[in-house]
Design a protein around this motif. Structure first.
Motif, PDB file in Angstrom:
ATOM      1  N   VAL A 208       0.856  -1.184   0.000  1.00  7.46           N
ATOM      2  CA  VAL A 208       0.000   0.000   0.000  1.00  7.46           C
ATOM      3  C   VAL A 208       0.893   1.235   0.000  1.00  7.46           C
ATOM      4  CG1 VAL A 208      -1.834  -1.220   1.218  1.00  7.46           C
ATOM      5  CG2 VAL A 208      -0.165   0.108   2.508  1.00  7.46           C
ATOM      6  N   PRO A 209       0.372   2.392  -0.397  1.00  5.88           N
ATOM      7  CA  PRO A 209       1.208   3.597  -0.461  1.00  5.88           C
ATOM      8  C   PRO A 209       1.703   4.032   0.910  1.00  5.88           C
ATOM      9  CG  PRO A 209      -0.829   3.873  -1.712  1.00  5.88           C
ATOM     10  CD  PRO A 209      -0.976   2.639  -0.919  1.00  5.88           C
ATOM     11  N   GLY A 210       2.866   4.689   0.924  1.00  3.81           N
ATOM     12  CA  GLY A 210       3.387   5.288   2.145  1.00  3.81           C
ATOM     13  C   GLY A 210       4.367   4.397   2.873  1.00  3.81           C
ATOM     14  N   GLY A 211       5.076   5.010   3.828  1.00  2.00           N
ATOM     15  CA  GLY A 211       6.020   4.289   4.664  1.00  2.00           C
ATOM     16  C   GLY A 211       5.361   3.850   5.955  1.00  2.00           C
ATOM     17  N   LYS A 212       6.166   3.420   6.900  1.00  2.00           N
ATOM     18  CA  LYS A 212       5.638   2.986   8.185  1.00  2.00           C
ATOM     19  C   LYS A 212       4.997   4.170   8.906  1.00  2.00           C
ATOM     20  CE  LYS A 212       8.771  -0.904   8.930  1.00  2.00           C
ATOM     21  NZ  LYS A 212       9.788  -1.514   9.818  1.00  2.00           N
ATOM     22  N   ASN A 213       3.896   3.892   9.593  1.00  2.00           N
ATOM     23  CA  ASN A 213       3.109   4.878  10.333  1.00  2.00           C
ATOM     24  C   ASN A 213       2.390   5.868   9.426  1.00  2.00           C
ATOM     25  OD1 ASN A 213       3.780   3.867  12.927  1.00  2.00           O
ATOM     26  ND2 ASN A 213       5.719   4.975  12.858  1.00  2.00           N
ATOM     27  N   ALA A 214       2.345   5.599   8.124  1.00  2.00           N
ATOM     28  CA  ALA A 214       1.625   6.487   7.212  1.00  2.00           C
ATOM     29  C   ALA A 214       0.127   6.375   7.441  1.00  2.00           C
ATOM     30  CB  ALA A 214       1.964   6.143   5.763  1.00  2.00           C
ATOM     31  N   LEU A 215      -0.583   7.503   7.341  1.00  2.00           N
ATOM     32  CA  LEU A 215      -2.031   7.518   7.501  1.00  2.00           C
ATOM     33  C   LEU A 215      -2.698   6.969   6.242  1.00  2.00           C
ATOM     34  CD1 LEU A 215      -4.444   8.424   9.285  1.00  2.00           C
ATOM     35  CD2 LEU A 215      -4.402  10.577   8.023  1.00  2.00           C
TER      36      LEU A 215
END
Length: 221
Positions: A208-215
């Motif tokens: 899924v899009p984003g890095g760790k802790n991304a909303l």
């Protein structure tokens, strides 16, 4: 404080909230019933609290505002503090508006959890991709590199970007070097592999899009 709109008119049965906010924990792997390894992304989804209800009579359309994540009251500005007090809910870090069929069926303080996704088989996940900074055309657009033999002076340059006499300018939308990533992206129809109601976890197949802790915003597909 982050607030944005999610227009989702889908209804399952009489009514079911199909949108929830969460955070990306990371990726791991699980085994299915046929002992095949399945790469999954672990998302901590909810619980989300309804912080505002909008109806056609008061606002012209039906929607609910949901909040996710705890935040200290000292980190909430005065307008948002008054907003939460008016609706008798605790301060929330992230807010999201979701369209519903009938806003009068809901009340401030209602909670949305992963249990609402018990009948779902696939979800759409929206997030902000990782920012890559300023990148050239090879990394940004997958251009081929130039010859690397002796005397070559064009190994990673984009090459010609226009014509001669006509039109005498660079055409709009031409793939060139520039800022890469940090864009709002939606990945659709990700298989929902597992739900952990005790820890509020959703395991979806793939990335899924984003890095760790991304909303992230998760919706039933």
């Amino acid at each position: 404080m982050l607030a944005y709109d999610v227009h989702d008119h889908r209804v399952i049965g009489l009514y079911m909230v199909t949108t929830i906010l969460g955070r990306k924990i990371g990726m791991t792997q699980v085994w299915d019933e046929n002992d095949n390894v399945v790469p999954v992304t672990v998302i901590q989804a909810g619980p989300c609290v309804v912080s505002q209800v909008k109806t056609k009579s008061s606002d012209g359309y039906d929607a609910i505002q949901i909040g996710f994540g705890e935040v200290s009251s000292k980190h909430v500005n005065k307008p948002m503090e008054g907003h939460f007090k008016a609706h008798n809910v605790e301060p929330l870090r992230h807010l999201c508006e979701v369209r519903v069929e009938n806003g009068e069926e809901h009340a401030c303080g209602d909670t949305i959890t992963v249990k609402d996704f018990a009948d779902a088989t696939a979800v759409d996940v929206t997030g902000v991709s990782k920012g890559k900074g300023f990148q050239g055309t090879i990394k940004r657009w997958n251009f081929s590199s130039g010859p690397k033999a002796h005397g070559s002076r064009n190994q990673r340059e984009p090459g010609s970007i226009g014509q001669c006499a006509y039109p005498g300018r660079v055409r709009k939308g031409l793939h060139m070097a520039g800022h890469m990533g940090d864009e709002r992206i939606t990945v659709k129809n990700l298989k929902l592999v597992r739900i952990d109601e005790e820890q509020n976890l959703l395991l979806v197949k793939g990335a899924v899009p984003g890095g760790k802790n991304a909303l992230l915003t998760i919706r039933m597909a």
